[in-house]
Design a protein around this motif. Structure first.
Motif, PDB file in Angstrom:
ATOM      1  N   UNK A  11      14.036  -1.143   1.764  1.00 59.14           N
ATOM      2  CA  UNK A  11      13.206  -1.112   2.980  1.00 59.14           C
ATOM      3  C   UNK A  11      13.262  -2.454   3.690  1.00 59.14           C
ATOM      4  N   UNK A  12      13.130  -3.555   2.939  1.00 53.89           N
ATOM      5  CA  UNK A  12      13.183  -4.889   3.540  1.00 53.89           C
ATOM      6  C   UNK A  12      14.519  -5.190   4.182  1.00 53.89           C
ATOM      7  N   UNK A  30       8.213  -8.902  -3.079  1.00 53.64           N
ATOM      8  CA  UNK A  30       6.937  -9.419  -3.587  1.00 53.64           C
ATOM      9  C   UNK A  30       5.818  -8.407  -3.368  1.00 53.64           C
ATOM     10  N   UNK A  31       5.836  -7.750  -2.189  1.00 53.07           N
ATOM     11  CA  UNK A  31       4.788  -6.774  -1.885  1.00 53.07           C
ATOM     12  C   UNK A  31       4.824  -5.586  -2.831  1.00 53.07           C
ATOM     13  N   UNK A  32       5.999  -5.256  -3.358  1.00 56.41           N
ATOM     14  CA  UNK A  32       6.114  -4.080  -4.239  1.00 56.41           C
ATOM     15  C   UNK A  32       6.006  -4.392  -5.714  1.00 56.41           C
ATOM     16  N   UNK A  33       5.770  -5.665  -6.060  1.00 59.28           N
ATOM     17  CA  UNK A  33       5.718  -6.017  -7.489  1.00 59.28           C
ATOM     18  C   UNK A  33       4.540  -5.356  -8.199  1.00 59.28           C
ATOM     19  N   UNK A  34       3.358  -5.440  -7.615  1.00 59.55           N
ATOM     20  CA  UNK A  34       2.171  -4.877  -8.266  1.00 59.55           C
ATOM     21  C   UNK A  34       2.267  -3.353  -8.392  1.00 59.55           C
ATOM     22  N   UNK A  35       2.610  -2.620  -7.303  1.00 58.80           N
ATOM     23  CA  UNK A  35       2.750  -1.158  -7.466  1.00 58.80           C
ATOM     24  C   UNK A  35       3.830  -0.775  -8.466  1.00 58.80           C
ATOM     25  N   UNK A  36       4.932  -1.495  -8.490  1.00 57.85           N
ATOM     26  CA  UNK A  36       5.991  -1.159  -9.450  1.00 57.85           C
ATOM     27  C   UNK A  36       5.537  -1.429 -10.881  1.00 57.85           C
ATOM     28  N   UNK A  37       4.726  -2.486 -11.066  1.00 53.69           N
ATOM     29  CA  UNK A  37       4.186  -2.764 -12.392  1.00 53.69           C
ATOM     30  C   UNK A  37       3.217  -1.662 -12.827  1.00 53.69           C
ATOM     31  N   UNK A  38       2.401  -1.186 -11.889  1.00 54.73           N
ATOM     32  CA  UNK A  38       1.489  -0.084 -12.197  1.00 54.73           C
ATOM     33  C   UNK A  38       2.256   1.183 -12.574  1.00 54.73           C
ATOM     34  N   UNK A  74       0.840  -1.210   0.000  1.00 56.50           N
ATOM     35  CA  UNK A  74       0.000   0.000   0.000  1.00 56.50           C
ATOM     36  C   UNK A  74       0.870   1.253   0.000  1.00 56.50           C
ATOM     37  N   UNK A  75       1.913   1.246   0.851  1.00 46.46           N
ATOM     38  CA  UNK A  75       2.803   2.417   0.920  1.00 46.46           C
ATOM     39  C   UNK A  75       3.501   2.644  -0.421  1.00 46.46           C
ATOM     40  N   UNK A  76       3.920   1.549  -1.069  1.00 48.07           N
ATOM     41  CA  UNK A  76       4.566   1.683  -2.381  1.00 48.07           C
ATOM     42  C   UNK A  76       3.592   2.218  -3.420  1.00 48.07           C
ATOM     43  N   UNK A  77       2.348   1.781  -3.343  1.00 47.65           N
ATOM     44  CA  UNK A  77       1.331   2.263  -4.287  1.00 47.65           C
ATOM     45  C   UNK A  77       1.078   3.758  -4.076  1.00 47.65           C
ATOM     46  N   UNK A  78       1.017   4.186  -2.822  1.00 49.12           N
ATOM     47  CA  UNK A  78       0.847   5.615  -2.533  1.00 49.12           C
ATOM     48  C   UNK A  78       2.038   6.404  -3.064  1.00 49.12           C
ATOM     49  N   UNK A  79       3.223   5.813  -2.902  1.00 50.71           N
ATOM     50  CA  UNK A  79       4.421   6.478  -3.430  1.00 50.71           C
ATOM     51  C   UNK A  79       4.354   6.614  -4.945  1.00 50.71           C
ATOM     52  N   UNK A  80       3.817   5.594  -5.606  1.00 54.41           N
ATOM     53  CA  UNK A  80       3.657   5.668  -7.061  1.00 54.41           C
ATOM     54  C   UNK A  80       2.709   6.801  -7.438  1.00 54.41           C
ATOM     55  N   UNK A 122      10.129   0.172 -13.179  1.00 56.27           N
ATOM     56  CA  UNK A 122       9.812  -0.925 -12.258  1.00 56.27           C
ATOM     57  C   UNK A 122      10.983  -1.220 -11.342  1.00 56.27           C
ATOM     58  N   UNK A 123      12.191  -1.173 -11.872  1.00 53.70           N
ATOM     59  CA  UNK A 123      13.377  -1.462 -11.071  1.00 53.70           C
ATOM     60  C   UNK A 123      13.586  -0.421  -9.975  1.00 53.70           C
ATOM     61  N   UNK A 124      13.227   0.837 -10.268  1.00 53.72           N
ATOM     62  CA  UNK A 124      13.387   1.892  -9.262  1.00 53.72           C
ATOM     63  C   UNK A 124      12.559   1.570  -8.017  1.00 53.72           C
ATOM     64  N   UNK A 125      11.308   1.232  -8.226  1.00 54.11           N
ATOM     65  CA  UNK A 125      10.433   0.949  -7.081  1.00 54.11           C
ATOM     66  C   UNK A 125      10.774  -0.397  -6.435  1.00 54.11           C
ATOM     67  N   UNK A 126      11.175  -1.375  -7.230  1.00 55.84           N
ATOM     68  CA  UNK A 126      11.600  -2.652  -6.654  1.00 55.84           C
ATOM     69  C   UNK A 126      12.837  -2.469  -5.779  1.00 55.84           C
ATOM     70  N   UNK A 127      13.755  -1.638  -6.231  1.00 53.06           N
ATOM     71  CA  UNK A 127      14.965  -1.386  -5.440  1.00 53.06           C
ATOM     72  C   UNK A 127      14.616  -0.695  -4.122  1.00 53.06           C
TER      73      UNK A 127
END
Length: 232
Positions: A157-158, A211-219, A120-126, A147-152
């Motif tokens: 964070x992890x 894994x949690x950031x895959x969907x927001x990074x794809x969006x 959710x936080x990654x999606x808000x960041x997007x 996508x790599x920017x947000x995945x990184x």
């Protein structure tokens, strides 16, 4: 003195001279009479010996000695013993295992909830960086670069969260070991953090956040650069 008094007591003499129970008046066999005389201390023949070792290591030495004595003996000659300490230890271990399973279940639930929150936080960041995404795309950045920017970011964070968690867990081992050692002298350093667990926990933390950031990074990667530049 106590055993002599018990052997010469009135109840002992009465039972020796009678084939019926002096308590209930019912007939008794020789084995029953012998057992009753042993119960009231009128027979010096030992039926059991209780050994109280001073430590767990001494207990292990006693059981090893008894096992060595029983080796090669017939069933009638063997010393039959019950290791109460081992029984209690096994029972305690089962209780601890049950508690561990419950804690693992709660931890798993916490990890799932944390992963959802990170997503959710990654999606808000997007959403907040839509214009930045448009600028990067207009400068030639590919979808996979976005996508790599947000995945990184999620992996960082992890890694940071896993490192902080490992550090706190390592610090907690010292007071836990001190408390356990103060309660049980022969048990020490029971709370440990092995090196393989450190790497495993950090890896799991990074993997879950990734894994949690895959969907927001794809969006973020699929955003239209023209539409993204129009966002204020």
């Amino acid at each position: 003195i106590y055993m002599d008094n018990a052997q010469n007591s009135d109840i002992a003499e009465a039972q020796r001279n009678s084939d019926t129970s002096v308590r209930s008046g019912r007939p008794m066999t020789e084995n029953e009479k012998t057992n009753f005389l042993q119960q009231i201390g009128a027979d010096k023949t030992p039926t059991s010996i209780q050994i109280y070792p001073v430590s767990f290591s001494a207990k292990d030495e006693v059981t090893a000695h008894l096992d060595a004595y029983n080796e090669g003996k017939s069933e009638e000659e063997e010393v039959i013993y019950t290791d109460i300490a081992s029984i209690v230890t096994e029972l305690t271990g089962d209780i601890i295992d049950g508690i561990s399973y419950v804690l693992i279940a709660f931890s798993a639930i916490s990890l799932v909830v944390s992963s959802i929150m990170i997503g959710i936080i990654t999606y808000v960041s997007v959403l907040e960086r839509t214009k930045e995404i448009g600028i990067l795309r207009s400068l030639g950045a590919r979808k996979k670069d976005i996508s790599r920017v947000f995945n990184a970011e999620t992996m960082i964070i992890g890694f940071t969260a896993g490192t902080i968690g490992i550090f706190i867990a390592y610090l907690l081992t010292f007071p836990l070991n001190w408390i356990i050692t103060s309660l049980v002298d022969d048990i020490g350093n029971i709370a440990q953090l092995p090196l393989y667990a450190v790497f495993l926990l950090v890896f799991v933390s990074v993997l879950l956040t990734f894994i949690a950031g895959l969907i927001p990074s794809r969006l973020a990667a699929n955003k239209d650069p023209v539409e993204a530049l129009r966002v204020d």
